[in-house]
Motif scaffolding. Structure first.
Motif, PDB file in Angstrom:
ATOM      1  N   GLY A 232       0.810  -1.215   0.000  1.00  0.00           N
ATOM      2  CA  GLY A 232       0.000   0.000   0.000  1.00  0.00           C
ATOM      3  C   GLY A 232       0.842   1.264   0.000  1.00  0.00           C
ATOM      4  N   SER A 233       0.174   2.402  -0.197  1.00  0.00           N
ATOM      5  CA  SER A 233       0.896   3.672  -0.357  1.00  0.00           C
ATOM      6  C   SER A 233       0.749   4.600   0.839  1.00  0.00           C
ATOM      7  N   THR A 234       0.206   4.096   1.953  1.00  0.00           N
ATOM      8  CA  THR A 234       0.082   4.948   3.138  1.00  0.00           C
ATOM      9  C   THR A 234       1.428   5.063   3.838  1.00  0.00           C
TER      10      THR A 234
ATOM     11  N   SER B  62      19.170   3.844  11.883  1.00  0.00           N
ATOM     12  CA  SER B  62      18.228   3.003  11.143  1.00  0.00           C
ATOM     13  C   SER B  62      17.450   3.894  10.180  1.00  0.00           C
ATOM     14  N   TRP B  63      16.787   3.279   9.201  1.00  0.00           N
ATOM     15  CA  TRP B  63      15.955   4.063   8.292  1.00  0.00           C
ATOM     16  C   TRP B  63      14.853   4.781   9.073  1.00  0.00           C
TER      17      TRP B  63
ATOM     18  N   GLY C 218      10.831  14.305   9.089  1.00  0.00           N
ATOM     19  CA  GLY C 218       9.402  14.550   8.978  1.00  0.00           C
ATOM     20  C   GLY C 218       8.588  13.412   8.419  1.00  0.00           C
ATOM     21  N   LEU C 219       9.130  12.189   8.425  1.00  0.00           N
ATOM     22  CA  LEU C 219       8.386  11.014   7.948  1.00  0.00           C
ATOM     23  C   LEU C 219       8.332   9.979   9.077  1.00  0.00           C
ATOM     24  N   PRO C 220       7.400  10.128   9.989  1.00  0.00           N
ATOM     25  CA  PRO C 220       7.377   9.253  11.165  1.00  0.00           C
ATOM     26  C   PRO C 220       6.791   7.879  10.913  1.00  0.00           C
ATOM     27  N   GLN C 221       5.941   7.733   9.876  1.00  0.00           N
ATOM     28  CA  GLN C 221       5.279   6.456   9.611  1.00  0.00           C
ATOM     29  C   GLN C 221       6.056   5.701   8.536  1.00  0.00           C
TER      30      GLN C 221
END
Length: 713
Positions: free
Chosen positions: A206-208, A568-569, A577-580
């Motif tokens: 998925g793209s979420t 880690s990634w 700013g990309l927590p998920q």
């Protein structure tokens, strides 16, 4: 015996057993039906496209729908004409005996028979995902290899005991493994038919949020990223053309040229592709930042915070009242009036574009003082008031993004005020004589400034548009008045020209054209980033700003980060700013021969013991050879004489002169990243330097080879 020339199957003599009609007869007949349907569809689509192009519209939604139809028909026609029957990738036979043929796109016969299912559809998933551990309902699977529109080989896999016993042409993975060693060119090979289960699972995720595809050299990261792009455009309604769209970001121009044919071959031509440099106009001429400390200071998010206070200095309401003359009465604008107008700018509106909102607020305040509506006449009067314009222009100045950033590097007091956390030594270090001598480290700041400031010409275009429209309405009014005055018809039809609805319909917004759209400005619904391990925090902000949904596909290998990648990634991306974040790892090396990886693994492990070094499944039997740098011409000449096709690359710290043959090129390790070649000649690898950067460059260079590696010291 081989099939005759009029058949789709054109197998070499060594594969004569696989040409038996019992094995390929059903396929031949199915391909014939595909060919017939293709002729019909090509003719039908061409007629519909011609009709759509000729169909007049009244603008607005109607024009948009016509453009979308033309785009869809053009894209599908291009794929149909490009591939013919080789649209078919293979076939599946289910345990119920159903035959399903999988194609680059779906194809239905005139009578309703499903000749091909689109490879991205759910029904096609077992074609890529089935394994002996999980057959996904399949009894067997066949994949075709196409050469110039004809089947030159195929390989079967059986997933049941009966299938294993009955498949005469069964060769399981051997043909697939052999296909991996075919010659390279200056374009990425078409590999859709050989997507493997581990790769397909990632393609269909998925793209979420952000999906990280982590894998070493040769694991197919780029293949997965490109095919995932096409899959998401097909399956996710948020991402289609004119509904958000996708941005694909690669590491450098040679890489983009190398992969440029992949998405069109999958029927997707609307994806914007670029490098980070392409995101701002100054990127093309920017040189590399050679000062390591300056690069470090500009690589973080910290300096980006200086842009907001830098812009705020140009949004400074006057601190003295101003009395202005109007044809109706003099009006005094108090300090409170100025503050009110300046506070009218809507949050988030770029500075240069918010200027019009502030001016409209000033006009409204003056109109209120005069107890009238803010008419066009009042607007023109205030616009021509030199005192008001001078004060307003100084208080809310139109600013060019490049000017703002250049001032930071040439005016120490300005930089200190906007970035008070910098030490005096850091302020001094960031200063330079020519503020416009852009480096790659400046690009994120230029982008942030452009995002915050907006188009410096927007206000001027709006004023020109308003003035032009007003002049046009005045001219039209004079014409209408003349027509009414001379109308001698009984019903006085000309008086209808005064109607508000008709007047509004005559307004032409195209009298002053808008600026050419920036196709890379976004926002995008999804962003794909390849070789993402190299991006700085500041560069990440350029991408995050273009994707409000935070929907990313991130492709990289921590072991190929030239400046190290200790986190880690998940830690790395949370910071920008990309927590998920979801992580998917690829561990099988389909490209690099085991002989090469045996030599390359110790090189990277010496610097990065925990490197994700993949396991090669191919062996060429050709050991890595070594020699002297003076052997270069001899090595290349011998390879050119032996190889009828393929690609070779000389990788060195600086590009070297190579034979004038389109199959041979010379690149630095950095520009070779993401590419692959049959022959790689590694020149003086110790000259790449020490530390992590040197080890990564040597590792990257060695693992570009798909057939043979030669190291010349």
């Amino acid at each position: 015996m081989t099939h005759t020339h009029d058949t789709i199957f054109h197998l070499p003599e060594r594969l004569a057993a696989k040409a038996d009609d019992a094995l390929v007869g059903d396929d031949e007949r199915h391909f014939a039906r595909i060919a017939t349907s293709l002729e019909t569809q090509i003719s039908d689509h061409a007629e519909r496209l011609d009709a759509a192009r000729r169909r007049p519209t009244r603008g607005g939604t109607e024009a948009l729908e016509r453009d979308q139809e033309i785009h869809h028909l053009t894209s599908r026609l291009r794929v149909l004409r490009r591939f013919g029957v080789d649209l078919c990738l293979g076939r599946m036979v289910t345990t119920d005996g159903e035959h399903v043929h999988v194609g680059r796109l779906g194809l239905t016969a005139a009578g309703g028979e499903q000749l091909l299912v689109d490879w991205r559809s759910p029904i096609a998933e077992p074609f890529f995902g089935a394994t002996h551990a999980d057959p996904m309902g399949l009894a067997s699977r066949r994949r075709y290899r196409w050469t110039q529109g004809r089947v030159s080989d195929y390989w079967d896999e059986a997933f049941t005991a009966d299938g294993l016993a009955s498949q005469v042409a069964l060769d399981d993975q051997s043909a697939f493994i052999a296909s991996l060693g075919s010659s390279r060119s200056d374009r990425m090979r078409d590999v859709l038919g050989t997507i493997q289960a581990d790769q397909d699972a990632i393609i269909r995720a998925g793209s979420t949020g952000a999906l990280v595809i982590d894998g070493g050299p040769g694991t197919g990261k780029t293949v997965v990223a490109l095919h995932r792009t096409a899959y998401l455009l097909y399956s996710d309604p948020r991402l289609g053309h004119r509904r958000g769209g996708v941005l694909f970001v690669g590491p450098h121009a040679p890489y983009l040229a190398y992969v440029s044919d992949v998405l069109p071959s999958l029927g997707e031509e609307g994806v914007q592709t670029c490098t980070v440099r392409d995101l701002v106009p100054e990127g093309r001429g920017a040189r590399r930042e050679t000062d390591a400390e300056v690069a470090r200071l500009k690589s973080g998010i910290g300096l980006l915070r200086a842009i907001e206070p830098a812009v705020a200095l140009y949004e400074d309401p006057p601190t003295s009242p101003l009395t202005i003359e109007t044809p109706w009465a003099d009006v005094r604008l108090s300090v409170q009036d100025w503050a009110e107008a300046f506070g009218a700018a809507e949050p988030g509106t770029p500075h240069n574009e918010a200027r019009d909102q502030v001016w409209d607020a000033l006009v409204a305040i003056v109109a209120d003082r005069l107890e009238q509506e803010p008419t066009e006449g009042l607007r023109r009067s205030l616009d021509r008031n030199r005192d008001l314009r001078d004060v307003f222009d100084r208080a809310w100045t139109i600013v060019e993004p490049a000017d703002l950033v250049a001032d930071l590097w040439t005016v120490p007091a300005y930089l200190r005020r906007c970035a008070p956390w910098l030490s005096p030594e850091e302020v001094r270090l960031l200063q330079r004589e020519d503020g416009y001598a852009w480096t790659d480290a400046d690009l994120p700041l230029l982008d942030a400034a452009r995002l915050r400031l907006g188009d410096p010409d927007a206000s001027g275009r709006r004023r020109l548009r308003d003035d032009t429209a007003a002049a046009e309405r005045e001219r039209r009014s004079q014409v209408v008045d003349h027509l009414i005055a001379t109308d001698d018809s009984e019903l006085m039809l000309m008086s209808m020209l005064k109607g508000e609805d008709l007047q509004a319909s005559l307004d032409d917004s195209s009298l002053v054209p808008d600026a050419d759209p920036d196709l890379l400005a976004g926002p995008f619904a999804h962003v794909v980033v390849d070789e993402a391990q190299e991006l700085t925090d500041a560069e990440w902000q350029m991408l995050v700003a273009r994707c409000p949904s935070r929907s990313f596909t991130i492709v990289g290998d921590r072991a190929q980060a030239r400046h190290g990648f200790a986190e880690s990634w998940q830690e790395r991306l949370a910071r920008v700013g990309l927590p998920q974040v979801e992580l998917a790892s690829l561990t099988i090396n389909y490209r690099t021969p085991a002989e090469v990886m045996t030599e390359a693994e110790p090189v990277i492990r010496a610097a990065l013991p925990d490197a994700n070094v993949p396991t090669s499944i191919r062996s060429t039997g050709v050991a890595v050879s070594r020699g002297d740098v003076t052997d270069l011409d001899e090595v290349l000449s011998a390879w050119l004489a032996e190889a009828d096709d393929g690609a070779a690359c000389v990788i060195a710290a600086e590009p070297r002169e190579v034979p004038a043959d389109p199959r041979v090129r010379s690149l630095t390790p950095e520009l070779a990243k993401g590419l692959e070649f049959d022959l790689v000649v590694l020149l003086e690898p110790e000259s790449f330097g020490g530390g992590v950067a040197g080890a990564v460059d040597r590792y990257v260079a060695m693992t570009r080879a798909t057939q043979r590696l030669v190291v010349l010291d």
